[in-house]
Scaffold this motif. Structure first.
Motif, PDB file in Angstrom:
ATOM      1  N   ALA A   2       0.828  -1.199   0.000  1.00 34.10           N
ATOM      2  CA  ALA A   2       0.000   0.000   0.000  1.00 34.10           C
ATOM      3  C   ALA A   2       0.858   1.243   0.000  1.00 34.10           C
ATOM      4  CB  ALA A   2      -0.891  -0.001   1.242  1.00 34.10           C
ATOM      5  N   LYS A   3       0.336   2.285  -0.610  1.00 31.35           N
ATOM      6  CA  LYS A   3       0.998   3.583  -0.555  1.00 31.35           C
ATOM      7  C   LYS A   3       0.175   4.431   0.386  1.00 31.35           C
ATOM      8  CE  LYS A   3       0.638   6.360  -4.041  1.00 31.35           C
ATOM      9  NZ  LYS A   3       0.778   7.060  -5.300  1.00 31.35           N
ATOM     10  N   LYS A   4       0.708   4.659   1.596  1.00 31.08           N
ATOM     11  CA  LYS A   4      -0.044   5.359   2.628  1.00 31.08           C
ATOM     12  C   LYS A   4       0.858   6.347   3.330  1.00 31.08           C
ATOM     13  CE  LYS A   4      -2.737   1.259   3.818  1.00 31.08           C
ATOM     14  NZ  LYS A   4      -3.038   0.318   4.870  1.00 31.08           N
ATOM     15  N   ALA A   5       0.278   7.405   3.817  1.00 32.88           N
ATOM     16  CA  ALA A   5       1.017   8.331   4.679  1.00 32.88           C
ATOM     17  C   ALA A   5       0.669   7.986   6.115  1.00 32.88           C
ATOM     18  CB  ALA A   5       0.666   9.769   4.377  1.00 32.88           C
ATOM     19  N   GLN A   6       1.633   8.062   7.000  1.00 34.25           N
ATOM     20  CA  GLN A   6       1.410   7.743   8.406  1.00 34.25           C
ATOM     21  C   GLN A   6       0.838   8.950   9.119  1.00 34.25           C
ATOM     22  OE1 GLN A   6       1.531   4.969   9.969  1.00 34.25           O
ATOM     23  NE2 GLN A   6       1.327   5.710  12.021  1.00 34.25           N
ATOM     24  N   GLY A   7      -0.356   8.816   9.629  1.00 34.62           N
ATOM     25  CA  GLY A   7      -0.962   9.894  10.411  1.00 34.62           C
ATOM     26  C   GLY A   7      -1.330  11.082   9.543  1.00 34.62           C
ATOM     27  N   ALA A   8      -1.791  12.152  10.176  1.00 33.48           N
ATOM     28  CA  ALA A   8      -2.187  13.352   9.455  1.00 33.48           C
ATOM     29  C   ALA A   8      -0.941  14.033   8.904  1.00 33.48           C
ATOM     30  CB  ALA A   8      -2.942  14.283  10.383  1.00 33.48           C
ATOM     31  N   GLY A   9      -0.795  13.993   7.594  1.00 31.74           N
ATOM     32  CA  GLY A   9       0.345  14.635   6.962  1.00 31.74           C
ATOM     33  C   GLY A   9       1.562  13.743   6.842  1.00 31.74           C
ATOM     34  N   GLY A  10       1.697  12.720   7.672  1.00 31.13           N
ATOM     35  CA  GLY A  10       2.820  11.802   7.597  1.00 31.13           C
ATOM     36  C   GLY A  10       4.121  12.399   8.099  1.00 31.13           C
ATOM     37  N   HIS A  23       5.594   2.924  -3.683  1.00 29.22           N
ATOM     38  CA  HIS A  23       4.739   2.138  -2.788  1.00 29.22           C
ATOM     39  C   HIS A  23       5.547   1.653  -1.584  1.00 29.22           C
ATOM     40  CE1 HIS A  23       1.327   2.064  -5.489  1.00 29.22           C
ATOM     41  NE2 HIS A  23       2.211   1.981  -6.453  1.00 29.22           N
ATOM     42  N   TYR A  24       4.922   1.731  -0.421  1.00 29.85           N
ATOM     43  CA  TYR A  24       5.571   1.294   0.809  1.00 29.85           C
ATOM     44  C   TYR A  24       4.498   0.821   1.772  1.00 29.85           C
ATOM     45  CZ  TYR A  24       3.972   5.732   2.734  1.00 29.85           C
ATOM     46  OH  TYR A  24       3.187   6.783   3.142  1.00 29.85           O
ATOM     47  N   LEU A  25       4.963   0.113   2.796  1.00 27.38           N
ATOM     48  CA  LEU A  25       4.067  -0.372   3.835  1.00 27.38           C
ATOM     49  C   LEU A  25       4.521   0.214   5.163  1.00 27.38           C
ATOM     50  CD1 LEU A  25       1.752  -2.347   4.569  1.00 27.38           C
ATOM     51  CD2 LEU A  25       3.519  -4.074   4.929  1.00 27.38           C
ATOM     52  N   PRO A  26       3.678   1.016   5.822  1.00 28.83           N
ATOM     53  CA  PRO A  26       4.047   1.533   7.145  1.00 28.83           C
ATOM     54  C   PRO A  26       3.978   0.415   8.178  1.00 28.83           C
ATOM     55  CG  PRO A  26       1.868   2.330   6.513  1.00 28.83           C
ATOM     56  CD  PRO A  26       2.379   1.495   5.383  1.00 28.83           C
ATOM     57  N   ARG A  27       4.985   0.342   9.039  1.00 29.56           N
ATOM     58  CA  ARG A  27       5.051  -0.688  10.077  1.00 29.56           C
ATOM     59  C   ARG A  27       5.296  -0.003  11.403  1.00 29.56           C
ATOM     60  NH1 ARG A  27       6.816  -5.765   8.047  1.00 29.56           N
ATOM     61  NH2 ARG A  27       6.267  -6.434  10.147  1.00 29.56           N
ATOM     62  N   ASP A 142       8.594   2.139  11.191  1.00 29.82           N
ATOM     63  CA  ASP A 142       9.447   1.748  10.077  1.00 29.82           C
ATOM     64  C   ASP A 142       8.639   1.745   8.785  1.00 29.82           C
ATOM     65  OD1 ASP A 142      11.540   1.349  11.870  1.00 29.82           O
ATOM     66  OD2 ASP A 142      12.131  -0.557  10.973  1.00 29.82           O
ATOM     67  N   ILE A 143       9.365   1.753   7.684  1.00 29.77           N
ATOM     68  CA  ILE A 143       8.766   1.705   6.353  1.00 29.77           C
ATOM     69  C   ILE A 143       9.332   0.481   5.649  1.00 29.77           C
ATOM     70  CG2 ILE A 143       8.709   2.834   4.097  1.00 29.77           C
ATOM     71  CD1 ILE A 143       9.046   5.505   5.576  1.00 29.77           C
ATOM     72  N   GLU A 144       8.456  -0.321   5.069  1.00 26.14           N
ATOM     73  CA  GLU A 144       8.884  -1.475   4.284  1.00 26.14           C
ATOM     74  C   GLU A 144       8.733  -1.121   2.806  1.00 26.14           C
ATOM     75  OE1 GLU A 144       7.869  -6.232   3.722  1.00 26.14           O
ATOM     76  OE2 GLU A 144       6.969  -5.116   5.381  1.00 26.14           O
ATOM     77  N   LEU A 145       9.811  -1.302   2.053  1.00 25.41           N
ATOM     78  CA  LEU A 145       9.776  -0.983   0.630  1.00 25.41           C
ATOM     79  C   LEU A 145      10.818  -1.804  -0.108  1.00 25.41           C
ATOM     80  CD1 LEU A 145      11.428   2.508  -0.030  1.00 25.41           C
ATOM     81  CD2 LEU A 145      11.824   1.156   1.991  1.00 25.41           C
ATOM     82  N   ALA A 146      10.719  -1.821  -1.426  1.00 24.75           N
ATOM     83  CA  ALA A 146      11.691  -2.538  -2.246  1.00 24.75           C
ATOM     84  C   ALA A 146      13.031  -1.809  -2.169  1.00 24.75           C
ATOM     85  CB  ALA A 146      11.216  -2.594  -3.696  1.00 24.75           C
ATOM     86  N   PRO A 147      14.141  -2.547  -2.076  1.00 26.95           N
ATOM     87  CA  PRO A 147      15.443  -1.891  -1.985  1.00 26.95           C
ATOM     88  C   PRO A 147      15.742  -1.012  -3.204  1.00 26.95           C
ATOM     89  CG  PRO A 147      15.709  -4.269  -2.235  1.00 26.95           C
ATOM     90  CD  PRO A 147      14.256  -4.005  -2.025  1.00 26.95           C
TER      91      PRO A 147
END
Length: 163
Positions: A2-10, A23-27, A142-147
């Motif tokens: 998923a492509k998401k921003a963490q919280g309001a504004g990120g 694209h990234y996954l917030p963890r 943390d952010i999970e993404l392709a290297p």
């Protein structure tokens, strides 16, 4: 992912990824203020192999601030970092300098979205994984993404800089 921003504004990191269309996954995890190793804490709390979780270290290479990104399970080889960028001597930057230069607090320094762009070296071991995790810009995130996406968004070069 998923492509998401963490919280309001990120965070600056998530905003930079969103702007770049990556694209990234917030963890997220509950940060323990007693933790002595932020990276190993993240790997354990997220149930991830420490070889896939990377720490961001700020160094001074011949007087220039440089970012090194290495697995949390290992250490940065300062001589290898200097060789990778054609420099002569690299030393660790002090915490206050790292925080000022990146705009992040220690334990939450992301290689992405730093206050000023710095030359970045990513340990080649990251390329062994489909995805890696790096700090998302604060402790407990943390952010999970392709290297390959991490290389693209930071302008990093890859080299064997970990041991």
């Amino acid at each position: 992912m998923a492509k998401k921003a963490q919280g309001a504004g990120g965070t600056p990191a998530t905003l930079a990824l969103t702007r770049a269309g990556i694209h990234y996954l917030p963890r997220t995890y509950e940060h323990d203020p007693r933790a002595t190793s932020y990276g190993l804490e993240a790997a354990g709390a997220l149930g991830e192999d420490p070889a896939r979780v990377f720490k961001t270290l700020l160094t001074s290479l011949d007087g220039e601030l440089v970012v090194a990104v290495v697995p949390v399970a290992g250490q940065l080889d300062l001589k290898a970092l200097a060789r990778a960028l054609g420099g002569s001597k690299a030393v660790m930057a002090d915490v206050a300098t790292a925080e000022r230069a990146t705009g992040y607090v220690a334990g939450g320094i992301s290689p992405i979205g730093q206050r000023r762009a710095h030359r970045t070296v990513l340990d080649t071991s990251a390329l062994d994984h489909a995805t890696v995790l790096v700090s998302g810009g604060r402790r407990g995130f943390d952010i999970e993404l392709a290297p390959q996406d991490l290389v693209a968004v930071t302008g990093a070069v890859t080299a064997t800089i970990g041991r």
